[in-house]
Design an enzyme around this catalytic site. Structure first.
Site, short mmCIF file in Angstrom:
data_model
loop_
_atom_site.label_atom_id
_atom_site.label_comp_id
_atom_site.label_asym_id
_atom_site.label_seq_id
_atom_site.Cartn_x
_atom_site.Cartn_y
_atom_site.Cartn_z
N LYS A 121 39.52 65.72 18.18
CA LYS A 121 41.08 65.95 17.94
C LYS A 121 41.07 66.08 16.45
O LYS A 121 41.73 67.21 15.83
CB LYS A 121 41.63 64.46 18.14
CG LYS A 121 43.24 64.68 17.73
CD LYS A 121 43.85 63.34 18.21
CE LYS A 121 43.76 62.39 17.03
NZ LYS A 121 44.57 61.14 17.35
N ASP A 139 46.13 64.99 21.32
CA ASP A 139 46.48 63.79 20.78
C ASP A 139 47.31 63.19 22.19
O ASP A 139 47.44 63.63 23.08
CB ASP A 139 47.41 63.74 19.83
CG ASP A 139 48.49 64.76 19.86
OD1 ASP A 139 48.96 65.15 20.97
OD2 ASP A 139 49.33 64.69 18.97
#
Length: 211
Positions: A121, A139
């Protein structure tokens, strides 16, 4: 409507709804974004933006932060939660940037993943926002919304969501699309309250509504 068609329509509508959506972490240098995104784990971006003001004022460069002890860093970042592990990662990450990369953020995805505390991420966020390369940041908002809307089917593991979206989202749209999902997830398709479907620009194409 195929998943590809739905995805392109979602991208188009969110682009109109949030034309100026960008990263909600404040930064003016790439290494600062790297620090902030580590602090943002299980913490709001708004709080991180406040906390890092003191951190970056005291340690204004990669070298300065690399010289700080984890305990000194923890004393400042504690309000973000998980202070000890975050401070340890930030300290180790800054040392590696200083010693192995000349104080610069590597532009290679795999090299980013070798930095302490940097997962897929974070690496995707850096690739998209700093280097303007194709990126998909999975996310919590991205995972929740893409499942609800019907772009992925009951997939909760971030990497699997990312891999599924790479097949649907045009590469040049990925980074901005994920930022817009954050905005939409905070304002409309919320996690802690019932989604405001009556205000949603995607209501008529959302799988949650049986479409």
């Amino acid at each position: 409507m195929t998943k590809k068609q739905r995805t392109l329509e979602v991208i188009d509508r969110l682009k109109k709804e949030y034309p100026d959506a960008d990263c909600t972490l404040d930064y003016d240098q790439a290494w600062k974004l790297l620090v902030s995104v580590r602090l943002a784990a299980q913490c709001t971006d708004a709080r991180v933006n406040v906390v890092v003001q003191e951190l970056f004022a005291k340690y204004p460069s990669v070298d300065a932060l690399a010289e700080a002890t984890p305990e000194e860093i923890e004393a400042i970042v504690k309000p973000c939660g998980l202070g000890r592990s975050k401070a340890r990662d930030i300290s180790a990450c800054m040392k590696m940037l200083r010693d192995d990369f000349g104080g610069k953020i590597p532009e290679d995805f795999d090299a980013l993943l070798k930095l302490p505390g940097v997962g897929r991420k974070s690496a995707n966020l850096i690739m998209g926002d700093v280097f303007k390369k194709p990126a998909i940041v999975t996310d919590t908002h991205c995972i929740r919304l893409t499942n609800r809307i019907g772009l992925v089917d009951n997939i909760k593991e971030p990497k699997k969501v990312e891999m599924a979206l790479w097949k649907l989202v045009p590469p040049e749209e990925g980074s901005d699309f994920c930022h817009r999902l954050v905005y939409h997830g905070r304002e409309i398709c919320t996690a802690r309250t019932k989604p405001f479907c009556d205000k949603c620009c995607l209501e008529d194409i959302c799988k949650k509504n049986g479409v």
